[in-house]
Design a protein around this motif. Structure first.
Motif, short mmCIF file in Angstrom:
data_model
loop_
_atom_site.label_atom_id
_atom_site.label_comp_id
_atom_site.label_asym_id
_atom_site.label_seq_id
_atom_site.Cartn_x
_atom_site.Cartn_y
_atom_site.Cartn_z
N LYS A 64 0.81 -1.22 0.00
CA LYS A 64 0.00 0.00 0.00
C LYS A 64 0.83 1.27 0.00
CE LYS A 64 -0.49 -0.10 5.05
NZ LYS A 64 0.63 -1.06 5.20
N GLU A 65 2.12 1.13 0.25
CA GLU A 65 3.01 2.30 0.21
C GLU A 65 3.44 2.62 -1.22
OE1 GLU A 65 2.65 0.82 4.15
OE2 GLU A 65 3.34 -0.28 2.35
N GLN A 66 3.05 1.82 -2.17
CA GLN A 66 3.42 2.00 -3.57
C GLN A 66 2.22 2.52 -4.37
OE1 GLN A 66 5.11 -2.09 -3.67
NE2 GLN A 66 7.12 -1.17 -4.04
N ALA A 67 1.90 1.93 -5.50
CA ALA A 67 0.93 2.52 -6.42
C ALA A 67 -0.46 2.67 -5.83
CB ALA A 67 0.87 1.67 -7.70
N SER A 68 -0.92 1.69 -5.05
CA SER A 68 -2.29 1.78 -4.53
C SER A 68 -2.45 2.97 -3.60
CB SER A 68 -2.68 0.48 -3.81
OG SER A 68 -1.86 0.24 -2.69
N GLY A 69 -1.41 3.26 -2.81
CA GLY A 69 -1.47 4.43 -1.95
C GLY A 69 -1.49 5.73 -2.74
N LEU A 70 -0.75 5.76 -3.82
CA LEU A 70 -0.75 6.95 -4.68
C LEU A 70 -2.14 7.18 -5.27
CD1 LEU A 70 0.89 9.17 -6.17
CD2 LEU A 70 1.22 7.50 -8.01
N TYR A 71 -2.76 6.13 -5.77
CA TYR A 71 -4.13 6.25 -6.28
C TYR A 71 -5.07 6.71 -5.17
CZ TYR A 71 -3.74 3.95 -10.93
OH TYR A 71 -3.46 3.63 -12.24
N ALA A 72 -4.97 6.08 -4.00
CA ALA A 72 -5.89 6.39 -2.91
C ALA A 72 -5.74 7.83 -2.45
CB ALA A 72 -5.66 5.43 -1.74
N GLN A 73 -4.51 8.29 -2.28
CA GLN A 73 -4.31 9.67 -1.84
C GLN A 73 -4.82 10.66 -2.88
OE1 GLN A 73 -0.81 11.62 0.50
NE2 GLN A 73 -0.22 11.72 -1.65
N THR A 74 -4.54 10.40 -4.15
CA THR A 74 -4.96 11.31 -5.21
C THR A 74 -6.48 11.38 -5.30
OG1 THR A 74 -2.94 10.79 -6.43
CG2 THR A 74 -4.73 11.84 -7.66
N LEU A 75 -7.15 10.25 -5.15
CA LEU A 75 -8.61 10.25 -5.22
C LEU A 75 -9.22 10.87 -3.97
CD1 LEU A 75 -9.03 6.81 -6.96
CD2 LEU A 75 -9.64 9.04 -7.92
N ALA A 76 -8.52 10.78 -2.83
CA ALA A 76 -8.99 11.48 -1.63
C ALA A 76 -8.88 12.99 -1.82
CB ALA A 76 -8.19 11.03 -0.42
N GLU A 77 -7.84 13.44 -2.52
CA GLU A 77 -7.74 14.86 -2.83
C GLU A 77 -8.95 15.34 -3.63
OE1 GLU A 77 -2.90 15.58 -3.14
OE2 GLU A 77 -4.01 14.98 -4.93
N ARG A 78 -9.58 14.41 -4.34
CA ARG A 78 -10.72 14.74 -5.20
C ARG A 78 -12.07 14.50 -4.50
NH1 ARG A 78 -9.27 14.47 -11.04
NH2 ARG A 78 -7.02 14.81 -11.12
N GLY A 79 -12.02 14.22 -3.19
CA GLY A 79 -13.24 14.20 -2.41
C GLY A 79 -13.74 12.86 -1.92
N PHE A 80 -13.06 11.76 -2.27
CA PHE A 80 -13.49 10.44 -1.83
C PHE A 80 -12.74 10.05 -0.56
CE2 PHE A 80 -13.78 10.57 -6.46
CZ PHE A 80 -15.11 10.19 -6.67
#
Length: 330
Positions: A64-80
């Motif tokens: 989770k410290e790799q690509a999945s975390g990047l996706y998750a953080q970026t989508l959280a920036e967008r409101g999820f």
């Protein structure tokens, strides 16, 4: 269940965003395995107090410290509200022996994440989606076929781990003779593992300098991600000594994606035009197109992108399209 030891420090391969709140959480699957996840929460709650939520996992052999975390953080920036979780047996999640992959348990891990999100007071239980990357893209589709609580699914740079394990890359080993040879080798390995009370590893991604010049480009791409500062992580299976070797057996014997044509909820497949793995998404989309509800299924092919470009390259990952997909369907 044994209490997990969670690293308090920020140890991701991507920088922390000041636009979201980050914390560690745990949840368990129905096999009693405790899973660890990073939770990314937007700083501003929706007006009704309930977020649309996403569970993210992958790539296959990553943490989770790799690509999945990047996706998750970026989508959280967008409101999820998002969680990036370590599947069973790897990373900070529980389960023994370590580094085991399973078509059943790893599909269950996605549904366990939905269990957790569905019971949070700040999440709309009818607004939960999932994102699977690489091998976990196939597992995400498998979970969506089995769990109607998953209202929308994104599979990015998807692998069908059953197909590649049983048939080899590009189906070059698709014969009973070749599969039986693999089975014999892995059965022998099981005996050796049991006698030693230990589990041989299959070997992680080779370092760039260890690859021959004529190695396939996709192997060079993997090495450039998992074995360099760009993506290396100490807990990553692929960055180190690889999966338990006999993990290949259940993927050969229990095919994924058998019922994805019965997925009623929306699915977005995303793949790079130049990815060696594009044939997995094309085959999955063909099955979805001939399924019970083809109208809400989409295959987005990203011009010029390779397989690993969709791990962490913002030039190619279509976050605007992913955001719009989930906004429409959650």
């Amino acid at each position: 269940m044994t209490a997990l030891e969670l690293t308090p420090a920020w140890d991701k391969v991507f920088p922390h965003s000041d636009k979201v709140e980050h914390s560690k959480i745990t949840f368990h699957n129905r096999y009693g395995i405790e899973l660890a996840a990073d939770l990314y929460m937007p700083k501003h709650a929706p007006k009704n107090g309930r977020f649309k939520a996403l569970a993210v996992a992958g790539p296959f052999g990553a943490v989770k410290e790799q690509a999945s975390g990047l996706y998750a953080q970026t989508l959280a920036e967008r409101g999820f509200l998002t969680i990036a979780f370590d599947p069973s047996f790897i990373g900070e999640s529980g389960g023994s022996p370590r580094a085991v992959a399973s078509p059943d348990i790893n599909t269950e891990d996605f549904s366990a994440a939905v269990d957790y999100l569905s019971t949070r007071h700040d999440v709309d239980p009818d607004g939960i989606g999932i994102v699977g990357i690489c091998g976990w893209g196939g597992l995400a589709l498998n979970a969506a076929a089995n769990d109607p609580r998953i209202k929308a699914t994104v599979a990015s740079t998807m692998y069908n781990m059953s197909r590649v394990t049983a048939n080899g890359y590009f189906d070059a080993e698709d014969s009973p003779t070749q599969r039986n040879a693999k089975r014999a080798q892995l059965a022998k390995q099981r005996t050796e593992d049991y006698a030693k009370d230990d589990y041989a590893r299959a070997g992680g991604v080779p370092a760039p300098e260890a690859l021959p010049e004529d190695a396939p480009q996709f192997l060079k791409d993997y090495a450039a991600y998992y074995k360099t500062p760009r993506g290396y992580h100490a807990r990553s299976v692929n960055s180190n000594d690889g999966w338990n070797a006999t993990s290949a057996l259940p993927f050969m014997n229990m095919p994924l994606l058998s019922y994805i044509d019965e997925i009623e909820n929306p699915v977005l497949l995303i793949h790079g035009e130049k990815a060696h793995s594009l044939y997995f998404s094309k085959a999955a989309y063909d099955k979805l197109e001939h399924g019970v509800n083809p109208a809400n299924k989409e295959l987005m092919i990203i011009p010029g992108a390779s397989h690993t470009d969709l791990y962490d390259n913002f030039k190619y990952i279509p976050f605007d399209a992913i955001e719009a997909f989930f906004d429409r369907n959650l």
